[in-house]
Write a protein that holds these residues in place. Structure first.
Motif: not given
Length: 495
Positions: A51-53, A60-67, A79-82, A84-89
């Motif tokens: 989902n790169t739209y 969900v808040q970034s700090h909680f949408y992570s391990f 709230f994390g952007l796509q 940045e979340i992909l970069g985290y992964m």
């Protein structure tokens, strides 16, 4: 094969979203290294890769949408952007050295359990076969785009794409665009593209409840504080958790509490939408929470734009030039974007899964998908599902649910070590009892209040949501109770 080395069972994980990556990290840390992670695409990331739209972000808040075991202190916003979340992964893959275990362009076509050997045979789309003692599916609920079932879709001469497969080569500037659907994706990309396009016709079947998004960039000092004081990072996560968790009561027991949010949404609409015609159609007529509640700060201002037309007249068909509605009106457009979501209740599709005695998962799930604790299905030994039936949330982070599942599956694999060569199969009566309790819990929830949503399958069965607190789920999945399972020896040992 792995029978000779029971301490290193061959484990195959399918999918590399948050589920697959987190499961692999958990197992590696527990000393299981005979791991293969299969991914149908060319990169990890699951829904965050696809989902790169424009405007793609998490609700969900970034700090909680992570391990929990891999905090990131420098999130750019609440709230994390796509990206940045992909970069985290990607960072997790490097940090935990998952590279050697990953296989890309390896789409699984079928998985078959062999009663003779207790092994699973996975057949890839390429025809290659792999053997595994344990299969863990992490295919997610949001990976198969749902296309609208509309007559003439294939006749359209302009550009057409699904929001989950965004066409970045197509320039929308000054184009006439039809957007079908007003769900979670549309409310993120419509405000981004509305200022660029000439005309945007937004086709809405039913309005969504949209609340303001309490989002803002983090200041540099806040990021420093998260980094320098780990206890503050933990506490911040904890506060988000309980704030989100408190909403479970409103969804499952006291639906009246949701009226507070409904009033807030109505106030937002009236503040931003001045056109009386749009105003009449943008406020939903069903109970808030029955479908996914969305959050956005720019949706209503976008709806109010003069070049955005909100169309509630149902679509009759698509033709070469555009969209025809039931009342006979024709909307000529250059491009159609389908923001119609995903086939969420088709959990493992399109993989064909065949268990004991040749029974397929589709047969087992004729009356609706169900699984013990959302992870195991009777008749399919040593098959574990992440983010399976009834483990989705409307109020908190799915990553928290996944971490509960990682721990449970790890304890299952530990239990298997005591019985080399055996396979564990959940008892049908335990699975039925669990499913009954879940479905009773869902009966009084807001999701059963009479709207149609992606939470319900065609039989009106809710196989998606978890009807309660996430901490009760975590407590019930702390470790496996082996009495819930039967341990089966391979048939060829039984002469």
């Amino acid at each position: 094969m792995s029978q000779h080395n029971p301490s290193q069972p061959a484990i195959v994980i399918i999918g590399t979203g948050f589920g697959g990556l987190g499961m692999a990290i958990t197992l590696k840390q527990a000393g299981y290294n005979n791991l293969t992670i299969l991914e149908k695409a060319e990169d990890v990331g699951g829904t965050w890769r696809d989902n790169t739209y424009p405007g793609a972000a998490c609700d969900v808040q970034s700090h909680f949408y992570s391990f929990s075991f891999e905090p990131k202190h420098d999130w750019s916003r609440k709230f994390g952007l796509q990206q940045e979340i992909l970069g985290y992964m990607h960072r997790c893959v490097e940090r935990y050295q998952l590279g050697d275990h990953l296989r890309f362009n390896a789409e699984v076509a079928s998985a078959r359990f062999d009663d003779q050997s207790n092994l699973w045979t996975l057949t890839l789309a390429s025809g290659e076969q792999l053997l595994a003692d344990v299969v863990i599916t992490a295919t997610g609920q949001l990976n198969q785009p749902a296309w609208p079932k509309l007559e003439g879709l294939e006749r359209f001469q302009g550009r057409m794409f699904h929001s989950a497969r965004w066409d970045h080569d197509y320039d929308l500037t000054n184009k006439r665009v039809a957007v079908i659907g007003t769900g979670a994706s549309a409310i993120q990309f419509v405000p981004e593209i509305a200022p660029e396009v000439k005309q945007l016709n937004l086709f809405q079947r039913s309005a969504a409840w949209v609340l303001p998004k309490p989002d803002r960039p983090f200041k540099a000092w806040e990021q420093t504080l998260f980094r320098k004081v780990p206890a503050w990072d933990r506490l911040y996560r904890y506060l988000i958790y309980w704030k989100n968790e408190s909403r479970a009561l409103a969804f499952t027991r006291f639906n009246g509490l949701l009226e507070v949010f409904a009033n807030q949404a109505r106030r937002e609409v009236r503040k931003h939408v001045t056109d009386p015609e749009k105003l009449a159609h943008i406020i939903p007529d069903y109970q808030i929470g029955c479908k996914r509640i969305l959050i956005s700060n720019d949706w209503y201002p976008a709806i109010n734009r003069p070049n955005v037309d909100l169309v509630t007249d149902p679509i009759k068909a698509i033709d070469e030039q555009g969209v025809l509605t039931r009342s006979g009106r024709h909307y000529p457009v250059d491009a159609i974007i389908c923001g119609t979501g995903f086939r969420a209740s088709e959990f493992l599709s399109p993989i064909e899964v065949i268990g004991r005695g040749g029974k397929t998962l589709n047969e087992a799930w004729q009356a609706g998908a169900s699984a013990f604790k959302g992870m195991t299905v009777s008749g399919f030994p040593n098959l574990f599902m992440l983010y399976g039936p009834n483990t989705n949330l409307a109020h908190n982070s799915i990553v928290y649910m996944l971490e509960s599942q990682f721990r449970y599956i790890r304890t299952c694999i530990n239990a298997l070590q005591k019985y080399p060569g055996a396979a564990m199969d959940v008892r049908q009566d335990r699975q039925d009892r669990f499913t009954r309790v879940i479905q009773q819990g869902l009966q009084h929830s807001v999701w059963s209040s009479g709207c149609t949503s992606w939470y319900l399958d065609e039989n009106g069965h809710n196989s998606i949501n978890w009807p309660g607190f996430t901490f009760t789920y975590r407590l019930s999945t702390r470790r496996v109770d082996t009495a819930d399972y039967q341990f089966i020896n391979p048939l060829h040992n039984n002469h």
